[in-house]
Design a protein around this motif. Structure first.
Motif, mmCIF file in Angstrom:
data_model
loop_
_atom_site.group_PDB
_atom_site.id
_atom_site.type_symbol
_atom_site.label_atom_id
_atom_site.label_comp_id
_atom_site.label_asym_id
_atom_site.label_seq_id
_atom_site.Cartn_x
_atom_site.Cartn_y
_atom_site.Cartn_z
ATOM 1 N N GLU A 277 0.827 -1.204 0.000
ATOM 2 C CA GLU A 277 0.000 0.000 0.000
ATOM 3 C C GLU A 277 0.865 1.260 0.000
ATOM 4 O O GLU A 277 2.035 1.246 0.363
ATOM 5 C CB GLU A 277 -0.889 0.013 1.242
ATOM 6 C CG GLU A 277 -1.882 -1.118 1.321
ATOM 7 C CD GLU A 277 -2.671 -1.082 2.615
ATOM 8 O OE1 GLU A 277 -2.144 -0.549 3.605
ATOM 9 O OE2 GLU A 277 -3.814 -1.582 2.637
ATOM 10 N N GLY A 278 0.249 2.368 -0.388
ATOM 11 C CA GLY A 278 0.920 3.666 -0.333
ATOM 12 C C GLY A 278 1.356 4.162 -1.693
ATOM 13 O O GLY A 278 1.500 3.378 -2.635
ATOM 14 N N TYR A 279 1.554 5.480 -1.801
ATOM 15 C CA TYR A 279 2.023 6.046 -3.060
ATOM 16 C C TYR A 279 3.534 6.152 -3.075
ATOM 17 O O TYR A 279 4.206 6.110 -2.039
ATOM 18 C CB TYR A 279 1.361 7.391 -3.342
ATOM 19 C CG TYR A 279 1.637 8.502 -2.351
ATOM 20 C CD1 TYR A 279 2.808 9.258 -2.407
ATOM 21 C CD2 TYR A 279 0.700 8.823 -1.377
ATOM 22 C CE1 TYR A 279 3.050 10.294 -1.517
ATOM 23 C CE2 TYR A 279 0.918 9.851 -0.482
ATOM 24 C CZ TYR A 279 2.100 10.585 -0.542
ATOM 25 O OH TYR A 279 2.330 11.604 0.347
ATOM 26 N N CYS A 280 4.093 6.272 -4.255
ATOM 27 C CA CYS A 280 5.535 6.257 -4.449
ATOM 28 C C CYS A 280 6.208 7.480 -3.840
ATOM 29 O O CYS A 280 5.658 8.587 -3.825
ATOM 30 C CB CYS A 280 5.877 6.218 -5.937
ATOM 31 S SG CYS A 280 5.826 4.583 -6.662
ATOM 32 N N GLN A 281 7.403 7.253 -3.392
ATOM 33 C CA GLN A 281 8.355 8.333 -3.177
ATOM 34 C C GLN A 281 9.423 8.171 -4.255
ATOM 35 O O GLN A 281 10.152 7.186 -4.263
ATOM 36 C CB GLN A 281 8.999 8.250 -1.794
ATOM 37 C CG GLN A 281 8.040 8.565 -0.655
ATOM 38 C CD GLN A 281 8.718 8.505 0.695
ATOM 39 O OE1 GLN A 281 9.765 7.893 0.852
ATOM 40 N NE2 GLN A 281 8.122 9.160 1.686
ATOM 41 N N GLY A 282 9.465 9.138 -5.185
ATOM 42 C CA GLY A 282 10.410 9.048 -6.293
ATOM 43 C C GLY A 282 11.804 9.447 -5.853
ATOM 44 O O GLY A 282 12.078 9.669 -4.674
ATOM 45 N N PHE A 311 6.113 4.176 -12.833
ATOM 46 C CA PHE A 311 5.177 3.832 -11.770
ATOM 47 C C PHE A 311 4.033 4.848 -11.755
ATOM 48 O O PHE A 311 4.241 6.037 -12.015
ATOM 49 C CB PHE A 311 5.860 3.853 -10.390
ATOM 50 C CG PHE A 311 6.958 2.837 -10.234
ATOM 51 C CD1 PHE A 311 6.689 1.579 -9.715
ATOM 52 C CD2 PHE A 311 8.266 3.153 -10.597
ATOM 53 C CE1 PHE A 311 7.708 0.650 -9.580
ATOM 54 C CE2 PHE A 311 9.288 2.225 -10.456
ATOM 55 C CZ PHE A 311 9.002 0.965 -9.941
ATOM 56 N N ALA A 312 2.836 4.369 -11.446
ATOM 57 C CA ALA A 312 1.680 5.252 -11.264
ATOM 58 C C ALA A 312 1.033 4.917 -9.930
ATOM 59 O O ALA A 312 0.762 3.749 -9.634
ATOM 60 C CB ALA A 312 0.674 5.054 -12.396
ATOM 61 N N SER A 313 0.805 5.945 -9.112
ATOM 62 C CA SER A 313 0.099 5.759 -7.842
ATOM 63 C C SER A 313 -1.279 6.389 -7.963
ATOM 64 O O SER A 313 -1.425 7.490 -8.515
ATOM 65 C CB SER A 313 0.873 6.428 -6.699
ATOM 66 O OG SER A 313 2.118 5.787 -6.481
ATOM 67 N N TYR A 314 -2.293 5.679 -7.431
ATOM 68 C CA TYR A 314 -3.664 6.142 -7.634
ATOM 69 C C TYR A 314 -4.501 5.940 -6.378
ATOM 70 O O TYR A 314 -4.393 4.919 -5.691
ATOM 71 C CB TYR A 314 -4.316 5.381 -8.786
ATOM 72 C CG TYR A 314 -5.701 5.875 -9.139
ATOM 73 C CD1 TYR A 314 -5.861 6.981 -9.978
ATOM 74 C CD2 TYR A 314 -6.844 5.261 -8.630
ATOM 75 C CE1 TYR A 314 -7.121 7.454 -10.310
ATOM 76 C CE2 TYR A 314 -8.107 5.731 -8.962
ATOM 77 C CZ TYR A 314 -8.241 6.824 -9.789
ATOM 78 O OH TYR A 314 -9.488 7.291 -10.109
#
Length: 463
Positions: A277-282, A311-314
């Motif tokens: 889970e969670g959105y990316c840290q680039g 990567f795509a976070s949604y």
């Protein structure tokens, strides 16, 4: 609506050949793709002896031919999209269903309604004689407890279960209204996965809605695999042997004209859900791009089309940031870690090397039959190719419908046998694939369903 505990009458009782119209309205039976058994043959013979003929009919395609021609294992698809257009339903108070077959995996030993897949069924849209419309996604599974309905429109499928089970499900909405001539895009996609299995969803986008572009949820269902020893690599990808059908099940309302089509049928595995889970840290903790108001499929599509995006976070419920409707999409070229802020509302998708597979053709068909008034009707399945547009697969049924040039219509039996030609064999009628949405030749060893299958799958029979 009938009770979830309702069961079919015993075959030994005279009621075997009765009509159950309410049950048929909630029809969620799975599409069998194999198996003739001695019992099935015996049941077909029994139905013939009792003088029963099917009351449900579907003009059904063979499996779509795809470009490139790949297997489910080669496609590795985690998303399927198809666009439905209802062009005519006349009169409007008719029962009709336009559907597309869907499956998870392929090549397994046959078991229960899933047959050779992990799960199999269909999705699409229905018109009803009472004036309401239905969005439907329905699938059968292999094991008890294999699926968990998650969305509020989903439940274990007990309309056609005897006894009720926890391996089949249906997600359906009777609160949505179709408009003629509008292109409705259905999307079946894997939203997330973990060690236990994967959650899949079906949504529909209506370009004419006030919040155009915002998806209408049909359902979300979690499919378990590891607990049952099912192969993850097989059960977490879509089957690609899809087929199409238009079904009309009311024997008292066959004097109709219905025209509808599927188009832009695609399978893609280019953006695979991660298991964290969670959105990316680039690399610099910032995204390449950020959007509001996109669907999950559109967000993944933006990344697939952008060379730098990996990567795509949604999230579809990030109302803190996305004030419009909660949908928030971020694209990244790196994903070194997941952010700890509200991780449960985010899922991230990684770009992988997988083909985009497109439905290109099927075998065109033309049938003729007599309606309840014994007037001739025609049913046609045809492929339309227009410059600059996706291939369209159209299904037309009606008195003024005509075969594709050069085709001779195949004569099929009338529903209920009311206009049965003298001397024509009922057994042949009972074993016709038109009993329901059945993919002819969908897999090696496939055969047409018998009357026993129709009874088991919830298709009522009529004297």
């Amino acid at each position: 609506e009938i009770s979830a505990q309702a069961t079919w009458p015993s075959l030994a009782q005279p009621s075997y050949c009765q009509i159950y119209p309410k049950r048929r309205l909630a029809h969620t039976a799975m599409a069998p793709r194999a198996t003739d058994s001695p019992r099935a043959v015996a049941m077909a013979a029994l139905a013939t002896l009792l003088g029963c003929t099917p009351v449900a009919r579907a003009i059904t395609s063979d499996p779509l031919r795809l470009s490139p021609p790949v297997s489910a294992a080669e496609a590795q698809a985690t998303q399927m999209q198809a666009s439905l257009v209802w062009k005519e339903v006349s009169p409007s108070n008719r029962d009709a269903y336009m559907a597309i077959g869907v499956a998870l995996g392929d090549g397994l030993p046959a078991k229960n309604g899933a047959v050779h897949t992990c799960n199999s069924g269909y999705m699409g849209g229905q018109f009803h004689r009472d004036g309401y419309h239905t969005l439907l996604w329905s699938m059968s599974g292999r094991e008890e407890g294999q699926i968990v309905p998650v969305g509020k429109y989903c439940r274990y499928d007990c309309f056609d279960c005897s006894p009720p089970n926890r391996r089949d499900f249906q997600c359906k909405r009777d609160d949505y209204k179709f408009s003629l001539g509008v292109n409705y895009t259905f999307t079946l996609q894997m939203e997330m996965q973990n060690a236990s299995g994967a959650m899949w969803s079906v949504t529909v986008v209506d370009p004419m809605a006030a919040d155009a572009g915002h998806p209408v949820e049909v359902g979300r269902v979690f499919f378990k695999d590891r607990e049952f020893g099912l192969p993850e690599d097989t059960c977490r990808v879509l089957g690609v042997g899809t087929y199409l059908f238009q079904e009309y099940w009311n024997p008292n309302q066959q004097d109709h004209t219905t025209r509808a089509s599927w188009s832009a049928i695609t399978f893609s595995g280019a953006m695979r859900p991660q298991d964290t889970e969670g959105y990316c840290q680039g690399g610099a903790q910032v995204s390449l791009a950020e959007f509001e108001g996109l669907t999950r499929a559109d967000c993944k599509g933006r990344c697939a089309a952008e060379e730098k995006c990996l990567f795509a976070s949604y999230s579809d419920v990030d109302t803190e940031f996305a004030k419009r409707d909660g949908s928030h999409c971020m694209l990244f070229d790196h994903c070194e870690a997941r952010d700890a802020f509200l991780p449960h509302i985010w899922w991230t998708y990684e770009k992988v090397d997988a083909p985009t597979v497109v439905g290109e053709s099927f075998t065109e068909m033309c049938q003729k039959f007599k309606d309840q008034n014994c007037d001739w009707r025609f049913a046609v399945a045809a492929v339309h190719r227009l410059p600059g547009r996706p291939v369209e697969f159209e299904f037309d049924v009606g008195q003024d419908v005509r075969c594709v040039d050069g085709m001779v219509p195949e004569e099929i039996e009338s529903l209920g046998g009311r206009c049965q030609a003298r001397g024509s064999p009922l057994l042949a009628a009972l074993t016709a694939p038109a009993l329901r949405g059945f993919a002819r030749g969908a897999s090696a060893g496939s055969s047409t369903p018998t009357a026993a299958m129709a009874q088991r799958e919830g298709v009522p029979l009529l004297p």
